[in-house]
Every structure is written in C-alpha cells, then in structure tokens.
Design an enzyme around this catalytic site. Sequence first.
Site, PDB file in Angstrom:
ATOM      1  N   ASP A  60       0.721  -1.068   0.026  1.00 14.09           N
ATOM      2  CA  ASP A  60       0.078   0.059   0.111  1.00 14.09           C
ATOM      3  C   ASP A  60       0.844   1.156   0.154  1.00 14.09           C
ATOM      4  O   ASP A  60       2.040   1.305  -0.539  1.00 14.09           O
ATOM      5  CB  ASP A  60      -0.716   0.044   1.363  1.00 14.09           C
TER       6      ASP A  60
ATOM      7  N   HIS B 164      -3.908   6.002   3.348  1.00 11.39           N
ATOM      8  CA  HIS B 164      -4.495   4.864   2.953  1.00 11.39           C
ATOM      9  C   HIS B 164      -3.969   3.594   3.637  1.00 11.39           C
ATOM     10  O   HIS B 164      -4.534   2.474   3.949  1.00 11.39           O
ATOM     11  CB  HIS B 164      -4.553   4.795   1.363  1.00 11.39           C
TER      12      HIS B 164
ATOM     13  N   SER C 284     -11.227  -1.222  -0.658  1.00 13.43           N
ATOM     14  CA  SER C 284     -10.012  -1.477  -0.018  1.00 13.43           C
ATOM     15  C   SER C 284      -9.856  -1.650   1.546  1.00 13.43           C
ATOM     16  O   SER C 284      -8.936  -1.898   1.874  1.00 13.43           O
ATOM     17  CB  SER C 284      -9.374   0.247  -0.101  1.00 13.43           C
TER      18      SER C 284
END
Length: 855
Positions: free
Chosen positions: A486, A527, A702
């Site tokens: 990520d 994220h 996600s």
Amino acid sequence: MHRRRIVLNLLLTLFILVLITGCSGGGDESPKNNKPIIDNVEVSKTDLYFGESINLSASARDVDQEMLTYSWVVNQGEGSITTDIENNSEGKKAIYTAPKVEGTFNIILTVSDSKNTVRKSITINVSKPNTAITSLDMKKLIFENESVDIIANIHPYFKDKIQSYNWTSKEGNINFDANKGQYSAPNQATTDTITLTVTFKEGSVEEIESIENKSQSRDFEVKIEPIVEMFIDNRNLIAGNSTDISLSGITDTVTSVEWSANKGDIIGDRGIATYTSPSVPYLVEINAKINYYNGEFSRTLTDTITVSQEVSLSGKLSFTPPNWLREDACDTGEPSEVNSNNSDTSTQSLNLNKSLTETNKYKENQIFIIFEDYASNSEIIALLNEYNLNILKRSDNLITSVSNVDINEEIVAEQISNENIVANANPISFAKALSEPIYPITNDNYDDYDVDGVLWHHRALGMNYVWEYLEDTLDSLETIKVAVLDTGIDLEHPLLKDRTLVSEGRNWVLESDGSVDRSKFDDDHGHGSAVAGFIGAIADSEDGTGVRGIAPNVELVPLKIINYGGYAGSDDIYLAMNYAKSIGVRVANLSLGDNDFVETASNFFKDLALNHNIISVGAGGNEGFLDDGREKVIYPAGYDYVLGVGNIGLDGERYYTSNYGENLDFVAGGTFVASTWNTDNCYEGRNPDYWLSKYTKDTGTSFSSPIIAGVVSLLLGQHPEYTFDEVYETLKKYSIDLGDEGKDIYYGWGLPNVYRMLTETTIDKATVFLGKKVIDEDTEEITYQRLSQEYPLSEFINGENGEFEFAEIVGGVYKLYAWIDVNEDGIISNGDYLGASEKFATGEVNLDLSVYEED
C-alpha cells in the site's frame, strides 16, 4: 338673709356634686364570666371486673378563652384514678382501676376556669370474674391425624394468679406449654373433647366464690372430619381425552364441592367429576373446594394432570446473522448520499478513484520482465543491452526495465517474451488504491457506525463474541506475518507501531529523480495506515473510538508500492510479493488493482499460494455503480488464487459501488468503517482542528479486503499448517450466505463469522429437544428443563444441512430448542448457540440459532 341664701346655695351645690359622683361610681360592676362547656367524656368500657383498668378522656372548651383544669374522682372512694400526665399535662386523660368490690360507682369529672366549675359523672359497674378461661383459638375444621396449634385465652384478671396449666384430650394428643399447645387429632372421624385445667396460686382468688379447690376447668368440643383425598383415574392424558376424578371421605357435613381447572373443562357434583383435557399439552391444575356445614368452613384440594401430545416435528436449523444494524444507521446510499456526513467534502476528502482514462494506459518506455530461473546475470544484462533497456528495479529474476528512447511498450514486450531466457514480459500498467472519499473522524460523524460500543464491521463478523468469550484462544494463536502492499504504514501511530515489523519494511515508489529509497516506507498518505489498522491495530483504549484490528497475532510488514496520487505500477506488485515470499509472509493484502487480466500475474499468484503458502487477499473494486452490463471484479482480486473481497453496508446489502462477478469470493463491511490514519497527514483542505486526526472513516473495498486478511490471519494463527485450499474451504464453511443460496456474483460465499470459525461451530453439532425455560424465584438462575429425549443433528440423515425430523410424546408447556454447547460445559451458558420456537411447536419448524447471552 343674704348670708343664709349663700349658705343654701353652697349646700345645694355640694348636694349636686355628691349626687353626680355617686351616679358615676355606682356602676363599677365586673363583666359576666361564662361557665366552661364539657363537650365529651369517653370511657373504653363501663362494665368491669375486679382490678380491671380502663382509659378515661374528656374534651371541654371555655367561651372566655380561659385556661381550664380537669380533675377526676370516684364517689365512695372505690377504685383509683391516675391522671395520664405523660400524654396530657392538663388532666384531660386518666386511668381508672376498678376495686375488688362489686357495685355501681360514679366517676366524676370536674372542669374549672378561674371562677366557675362544671361537672359530669360516668356510671361504672364492677363485678366478679367467674371464668379464667374465656375461649380457645384453634382451627374450626380438623381432619384425621392432622396437627393444629391451640391457644387458650385467659381473662386478664387471672393471668398473674395462675400457678399451672394442664391440657387433656379424650381421643387425641396435646403437647403444651402454659396456655399454648399443639393438638394431634386421632386417626378416625369423631367428636373429641379438649379440657384445660388451670390451678391458681395460694390465696390469689379467695374473693371469687365460683372457684373451688383453687382450680378451674373448661371443656371444648372439636369435630374431627375424615381425610378427603382426590383420586384421578389418569394423571397423564393425551390431548383432547377425558378422565374421571373422585373424592374419598365425603360425609354429610359436606354440603357442596366446587370443581375447577386452569385449562380444559371439568364437570362435577360433590365427590365425582369428569375432566376433559385441552387440545395442546399442558400441566393442568385441578382444584376441589369442599364446603362444610353450609359453607361455614371450606378446604381446597389441588392436584395436577399432565396433558401430553404426540408431537411430530421437522424443520431446518440455521445460524442467525449477527445483529449489527441500527435503526438510525445510514444505509447503502446512492451517489448523491454518500457524502451526507460531511457538508464540505470537496475540501475534506481525498478521492483515490481517478479514472485510468485520465492517464496513459502503461508507464511510458518501461517493460517488466520475468526471466527464467536458469538465466545468468550476464545473460540478463546482455539481453537488456540488446534492446537498449536499463534496470530500474530488480528482485532476483524480476526486473523493471526502462528505455532511454521512446518505444512501443506492447511491441517490445512481445518481442522480449520470445527470448529463450525470458519467461514473460509485459508493459507496466497502473493499479489504483480502491477507496471512496476518505473522511477524518470528528465528534459529529463518529457515532454513525458505533453500535453499543462495538464498531459495526466488528459486530458483523461476530468479533464482539470473540473478544468476550475467546480470550484464551486469542492468546494462544501463533504469530502471522502480514504484508501490506500500500502507501506504507504510519510508523509512529500509537495503535500500529508496536505491531509493525519495521526491520522488514520496504519501498518501491520512485522519487522525482527516478531513484528509490528502500527504507522510506513510512506512510505519507494515510490509505496504507487505514488498511493496516483494519488488519491488526491495537485496541484504542484512550479515545473511545472502538478502533481495533481484527487480528492481535500479526506482524505488519509495510511494503510501499502506492504513490501519493494513489497509483502503483503492476511491476511493483510482482517485486513486493517476491520480496514478501523471501521473508516468510503468510498473508498479503492488496487494496489496489486494475481491470486487465494478465495471465503471467495469475500464474504468479497461483505459485505464491500453492508453493509458498501465501494467502493473498484483494479488493474487488469500486466501480459497481457503472451500469455497463459487465461483471468486473478487478485484478489481482479476480485471480483464482487471490481472495476477492466485496463491500457490504450497514444494512447487510452490497454497497452500490462494490464490484461484483464470478471471481468475488467473500464480503466484509466496507461502508463508513473506522480505522487508523496517518497522524502526520495534513493534505490540502484537511481541517487541522479535527479532534481525532489519527483516525478516519472510510468506504470502499480497500477496507473490506484487510478485514478478510485479518480473519485469515486469525485462522492461520489457529491452524498455521493450513494451505490455500484449506483456508478457502474454512472461510466458505463458516460464512453467512447473504445472497442467493451458495456462491453468487454479489456476495461470493458470503460474510465469514469469526466466532463460529474459531470455535469450529457447525450446525450439525446442534442438539434439538423439547423443553421449557425455568427461572428460580430466589436466585433468578435460569435453567432449561428437558421434556423429551435429546436428538443430536449429527444422527439425522441431513444433519449437516441442519435438517431434522422426530416424534415425541410430551406433556406440559414446551418449546422446541436447538442448542450447541460451544464451551462444552454441559449446560446452556453464555457463548453457546441457542434457538427456541414458540410454545407448542408442531409440524414444520425452522429455527435460527444465535449466541446465547443471559440477561
């Protein structure tokens, strides 16, 4: 003459003065004084025995408002009067004690003010008491062999004069202590006589002529009735049948019998009745009220009849989905509603869904090459030089190459693929992070997804039960290494830093000058920190957010491949996963992807799964709202050996943006779900005043993907030997089917239930039985009484599917219960699974089992 007239005038004047003075002084007389008024005189009684005392009281008033005094006397001096000063200092109340002389006496009350006195008399009659024993207190109706308490009431005059008591009975027995005792009736109906004799102290009752020989006796007659018993011909009736009931011991003294039942019908007269049971099982209470002597006395007999029924039952058991919904929770929404919790989403969110049509399809002038294992380094360098390519990134035989001149990436890749030492070569496509707009948590929006202190996506998995009842299981899990491919992980986040394996983190994101700093894997975006938090964040114990990772047994490895703009190259996925293989990673989460199927990548993930035991979990994509008529689980989630994960909302339905298709395997909560966030991220427009800058509220596959990655980590912690196929089948086995039966394109196999998975609870472990719930009145302890045999589902032909069928004769009120003894303690207790039907279940009954928690 003149002098004489003067003298006369003086005398006249003097006479007038005397006269005037006399008139004015002669009227000096005091005002009239009114007598007091006696309104009432009360005595407790007027007929007294020797030495008996009574209370006297009076009320009076004075019109002139003068203070009154009260005095009491008795004429002839017989008896005594004591003023009750304690209760009335004015003498309004007094106590009179009668003399030991027979006669009639007057008690005189005198009430006085300062000048007047009024009187009122009361007549009292005093006589000798003749009987020391006045009455006997005992039950009026006594039955054979019955024991009852008896008390003799003694005249107050004699109480302190009695030396001893003696009780006797002609037929029964008496145990006594002074004037109290217990009478035991004989074993036959009769009329008995109870005699009490009292002996007086020497010289205490000489004045009572009726008492001779210093003692006195009194007889009491007692009727002993036969014992009445109820006889029921059939105490166990099949529903709808009848039975006769009779009473024995009914004599002429019984005038009537009143029959009643709390269920069913009963008809009777005196000693005989017929009872007809109801059409349902019941524990029936039969009452017979027996009236004696025209209703003067009565006694009620009670007995029970068990009404049974042959119950035939069949049905199916299933598990109830976790109750994670709230009445005020937001639903799956439509595009116009997604941002309803933020009034200014344009400046407070970061959209990572930039369409690939806004950029080139491939990275310019770059080719990703997988060389055969037998290719030597010199052969690799020679080939790259032949095609005018330089090495940009490398991991063993996986190489990202770049050309110094413009090339057609697809043509060059195809040409290189034909070389003997090349396994495969492809242009480098873009993979994007798969989340909706991200919102920092605020005071105003946090409660949207907190359900009774547990985040809704946790409750959906049954994690609240895991944390409540499986603490020992969690403590015993083996540590699992999880790769997070990520934007990196916030290395200073209080909930992440102790679970992050910093020593093995790596970075593949290029700097602006084309260089790569492998040690720069801290999260500059957020994220990746959110994804890592869903997998394994330490439970928040300070801010009360409920944020907590699924798996406490993980070591998080940050593999940074997504840049700040939200994109990663497909080559970096290969390179990072190849590195993950080398450090012993067991689970890898990929919350990114694109739409292109690449056979090389599919084979690559198959090799990781089958030959290196790496379970890859991928996000299914967030373009499900596009009505283009195609199924579209993106890649790598769509590959056969990657677990493809979709997003469901708080209503248990597929979130409208979640991609779907045949390659979707499982779903998890991904709508407004809370996790950790990069504490140093202050991208443009982010409000620095948000009170929880280290947490965020996210939507997208996600975040569904790392939730499943956390579930897989728990499973491998319990069974580290499991292969990809075993992990897949276990998740499938313990998932709640949310769509069409079996696997479907919108939910895959459904939502895994972690509590059932870790306890290995399957429906065939259930036992069905007929019973009832019993609550102890004193302790309030709840137990479940079995009224039939117990039938394990494992013994039924279709028990694995939860199907059962049996017949049983059962009496009384009952329900059908289904129970799984999760903690194996042999009783229904917290943490077990339990389901119950309505009362008197019969025929086809389907039960849902849920985790039992006693209120």
